[in-house]
Write an enzyme that holds these catalytic residues in place. Structure first.
Site, PDB file in Angstrom:
ATOM      1  N   CYS A 122     -44.512  73.551   0.183  1.00  0.00           N
ATOM      2  CA  CYS A 122     -44.418  73.999  -1.240  1.00  0.00           C
ATOM      3  C   CYS A 122     -44.465  72.833  -2.403  1.00  0.00           C
ATOM      4  O   CYS A 122     -45.095  72.872  -3.134  1.00  0.00           O
ATOM      5  CB  CYS A 122     -43.395  74.892  -1.298  1.00  0.00           C
ATOM      6  SG  CYS A 122     -43.162  76.373  -0.215  1.00  0.00           S
ATOM      7  N   HIS A 264     -43.944  77.017  -8.874  1.00  0.00           N
ATOM      8  CA  HIS A 264     -44.319  77.552  -7.508  1.00  0.00           C
ATOM      9  C   HIS A 264     -43.758  78.862  -7.425  1.00  0.00           C
ATOM     10  O   HIS A 264     -42.882  79.276  -7.704  1.00  0.00           O
ATOM     11  CB  HIS A 264     -43.522  76.569  -6.445  1.00  0.00           C
ATOM     12  CG  HIS A 264     -43.484  77.093  -5.082  1.00  0.00           C
ATOM     13  ND1 HIS A 264     -44.678  77.470  -4.274  1.00  0.00           N
ATOM     14  CD2 HIS A 264     -42.367  77.211  -4.370  1.00  0.00           C
ATOM     15  CE1 HIS A 264     -44.123  78.046  -3.162  1.00  0.00           C
ATOM     16  NE2 HIS A 264     -42.567  77.820  -3.048  1.00  0.00           N
ATOM     17  N   ASN A 294     -45.703  84.198  -1.596  1.00  0.00           N
ATOM     18  CA  ASN A 294     -45.557  82.593  -1.654  1.00  0.00           C
ATOM     19  C   ASN A 294     -46.659  82.161  -0.679  1.00  0.00           C
ATOM     20  O   ASN A 294     -46.628  82.144   0.481  1.00  0.00           O
ATOM     21  CB  ASN A 294     -44.153  82.311  -1.232  1.00  0.00           C
ATOM     22  CG  ASN A 294     -43.843  80.807  -1.081  1.00  0.00           C
ATOM     23  OD1 ASN A 294     -44.832  80.225  -1.102  1.00  0.00           O
ATOM     24  ND2 ASN A 294     -42.725  80.482  -0.791  1.00  0.00           N
TER      25      ASN A 294
END
Length: 344
Positions: A122, A264, A294
């Protein structure tokens, strides 16, 4: 380090963008067939309605190449114009060699070097952008292709664990970094790590400490991703505002000067809480978590691409970016958007 190297020769801007998500859509109702959860819980706690899943025949290379081609075309360049490829990922196609080498070949980027970046997934978007920016600003390279992507659906996700499998989707995104005049483009960046929280988001098996033996493969707690969601929430809602403040002030601006803040896409409530702490209205952000979930390092760049497509970005827009994840690591970046005519 926050600003580009003091010996910079060029500014750095995003010349082209592209992303790719697989066709297959996995809704919350699809997940309810395998785990004890509800559509309402996932929407309320995470903000996801659906996510994408790669075909059994698709590899990370496939996703990365498609995103890369779109970014190169969007930049009005050819593959042979690319000097370096940076591929940020969690799970490669093979342990060795680097997946970036395969991507370089498939793209036809015959003049390019390539290497993988493992920055916890991430946070990899900001880490890889920062690395690429320094190569450009020093004059070492002219055009760098940054790709972030992952297929967690066939690697680390435990579809019996509600605390992890609901969050993630597969996808890839890419940007081309190129030279612009000094003072334009990327202004500041911020990279940080707190290794004391190393085990808060973790896949235990598969490395030197816990090899993938038959016994370990059959142990779900070793083989699959495990997240401490409470610790992750506390970490993310702390570093998100801190990082944005830092890069904005270092660039010489106030929070009120930000035209667009992109994060993010880990959890809609992390975004809402952090925006509230910063005193920035949600109208100044854009989200894709609801339809893609995600997508790890790709999520920030996918969101950047879509925000541009939706007309949220124009020349000289002041944009702040932030990403965070396992390691634990995090990073932020502040840039002034550049137009086509600014590239040199």
């Amino acid at each position: 380090m926050s600003k580009l190297n003091s010996n910079v020769k060029f500014g750095v801007g995003i010349k082209g963008m592209g992303y790719y998500v697989p066709d297959k859509v996995i809704t919350n109702f699809d997940l309810m067939k395998d785990i004890e959860t509800t559509d309402e819980w996932i929407r309320e706690k995470i903000g996801i309605v659906e996510r994408r899943r790669a075909k059994d025949t698709e590899t990370l290379t496939d996703l990365a190449v498609e995103a890369g081609i779109r970014a190169i075309n969007n930049a009005n360049l050819k593959p042979e114009d690319i000097d370096l490829i940076l591929l940020s990922r969690v799970v490669p196609d093979h342990i060795n060699p680097p997946t970036s080498c395969r991507v370089q070949y498939r793209l036809g980027a015959v003049n390019s070097g390539a290497f993988d970046i493992d920055a916890g997934g991430c946070p990899g978007s900001i880490y890889s952008l920062s690395i690429g920016a320094n190569f450009i600003s020093s004059g070492s390279y002219k055009n760098i292709l940054v790709i972030c992507g992952d297929i967690l659906s066939r690697s680390f996700l435990d579809y019996k664990d509600r605390n992890s499998c609901c969050f993630f989707g597969d996808g890839a995104a890419a940007v081309v970094l190129s030279r612009v005049p000094l003072g334009k483009g990327i202004q500041t960046f911020y990279l940080k790590t707190d290794g004391s929280k190393y085990d808060k988001i973790m896949v235990k098996a598969g490395g030197i400490e816990t090899p993938l033996t038959v016994e370990n493969i059959n142990n779900r707690d070793l083989r699959y991703l495990r997240m401490d969601n409470k610790a992750t929430w506390e970490f993310a809602t702390s570093v998100f505002p801190e990082s944005i403040r830092y890069v904005t002030e270092e660039a010489g601006y106030k929070l009120s000067d930000i035209d667009l803040l992109l994060s993010h896409q880990a959890n809609i409530n992390i975004i809402k809480t952090s925006m509230k702490v910063l005193g920035i209205d949600m109208s100044k952000t854009y989200t894709t978590i609801e339809k893609y979930g995600n997508t790890v390092g790709a999520s920030l760049l996918i969101t950047l691409c879509e925000a541009y497509e939706k007309g949220k970005i124009s020349n000289d827009s002041k944009i702040a970016l932030v990403s965070f994840g396992s390691g634990v690591g995090w990073g932020a970046m502040f840039m002034k958007w550049v137009g086509r005519d600014d590239f040199i």
